[in-house]
Design a protein around this motif. Structure first.
Motif: not given
Length: 294
Positions: A8, A23-24, A256, A263, A281
Motif C-alpha cells: 500500500t 498497489r498497483p 513497485l 503507485l 505486485a
C-alpha cells in the motif's frame, strides 16, 4: 533479498484525512475509443473489467473528465456506483479534448472549476477524493494562479486532496510552498524516466524523486508501459525471463520495487492482462536484480 514489498501507499500523508491505496492501481484511459476519444468499442467489456479490478482488490482507479471526454468517468459510475467505502477515484483536470481529438490546455481558474463540476456530476460524487492538476503550457494564466484555484475549491469541500501532474522540479517546489500536495502524476517507466516530448508526453519522474521522497509524496506514473515500446529493453527482458514474467509485468514489478512511494496504474482492456499486472505486485527483486536494472 528484500524481505518485503509494501502493498500500500498513503496519499495525502501530511493531511488529517490520508487515503490508503493498494498497489498497483488501475488506469482507465485505454477504456475509451480509438485515439482515447469516444465510447469504447465494447462497452460491456469495459464495465466488466472495472468490476473485475475491484473484485481483485484494486482500490485506486485513475480517470479524467477529458478521457473520452467524460467516457471513463461515466463507465466508472455505471460499473461501480454506489462505490465501495475504500475505493479511491483519482481524477485529473487541466486539459480538454477538441472535436478534432486534439489535446488543449484548460487551466484557467474558471475552466478548472468547470472541469471539477464535470467530474463531480459524472462520477456522482459530492467530493472528489483526489484531483491532479495537469499543467499544460499554452495558456495565459500562470501555474500559481491555476493551482490557487484548486486550493480554493479544496477549501470549498469540492476536493479532498490536491495533486499535480506534468510538473518539473521547480513547479513542484512552487506548489509545495502554496499548500499540501498529496501526490504527483508524471511520466515514468523503466525505459522512460525523464521528460518526453509530444502532445501526450510530459515531465518525467526521475528528476523529482528526491523531492517526493523528502516529502513522502507518492508518484503515480503514467505511460509506464507504453513508452517502453520500441526501446532497448534487453536487461528488463532478461530479468522478466528469470521470474517467468512478461516484459510488461516486469515493468510494473520494477516500479513497485523502485520505491515504496510508487503507485503504478497500468491500464488494459483485457481481464487476462489485468490479472497478470496484479500478479506482478508479488514479485520481490533481489538487490542484484535492482542493480542490474539501474
Amino acid at each position: 533479498m528484500s524481505k518485503t514489498i509494501n502493498s500500500t501507499v498513503i496519499i495525502g500523508k501530511s493531511s488529517n484525512k490520508p487515503l490508503t491505496a493498494r498497489r498497483p492501481g488501475y488506469g482507465t484511459m485505454r477504456l475509451t475509443g480509438e485515439g482515447f476519444f469516444g465510447e469504447p468499442a465494447n462497452r460491456p467489456a469495459a464495465l466488466k473489467i472495472l468490476k473485475r479490478a475491484v473484485e481483485l482488490g484494486v482500490n485506486y482507479i485513475d480517470t479524467a473528465d477529458f478521457y473520452g471526454p467524460g467516457v471513463t468517468n461515466r463507465l466508472i459510475a455505471e460499473a461501480l456506483y454506489p462505490y465501495p467505502v475504500d475505493l479511491i477515484i483519482g481524477t485529473k483536470v487541466g486539459a480538454k479534448r477538441g472535436d478534432d481529438k486534439s489535446w488543449n490546455p484548460f487551466t484557467k481558474p474558471e475552466q478548472l472549476r468547470e472541469s471539477i463540476e464535470n467530474n463531480l456530476k459524472e462520477l456522482k460524487q459530492e467530493q472528489l477524493s483526489l484531483v491532479h492538476f495537469r499543467f499544460m503550457n499554452g495558456g495565459e494564466e500562470t501555474f500559481e494562479e491555476s493551482l490557487a484555484a484548486m486550493f480554493d475549491m479544496q477549501k470549498e469541500g469540492k476536493i479532498l486532496h490536491v495533486g499535480l501532474s506534468n510538473v518539473s522540479k521547480d513547479l513542484l517546489q512552487n506548489g509545495l510552498k502554496m499548500g499540501k500536495i498529496a501526490s504527483v502524476q508524471n511520466l515514468y517507466g523503466y525505459t522512460q524516466r525523464t521528460t518526453l516530448s509530444g502532445h501526450l508526453g510530459g515531465a518525467g519522474g526521475e528528476e523529482i524523486m528526491d523531492l517526493l521522497e523528502e516529502n513522502q509524496i507518492p508518484l503515480i506514473p503514467y505511460f509506464s508501459l507504453q513508452t517502453s515500446i520500441g526501446k532497448d529493453q534487453t536487461k528488463i527482458e532478461q530479468v522478466a525471463e528469470k521470474y517467468g514474467l512478461t516484459t510488461a509485468q516486469m515493468n510494473i514489478t520494477w516500479l513497485l520495487n523502485r520505491s515504496p512511494l510508487m503507485l503504478p496504474i497500468p491500464g488494459t482492456t483485457s481481464i487476462e492482462h489485468l490479472e497478470e499486472n496484479l500478479k506482478a505486485a508479488h514479485i520481490i527483486l533481489t538487490n542484484e536484480d535492482i542493480e542490474f536494472l539501474a
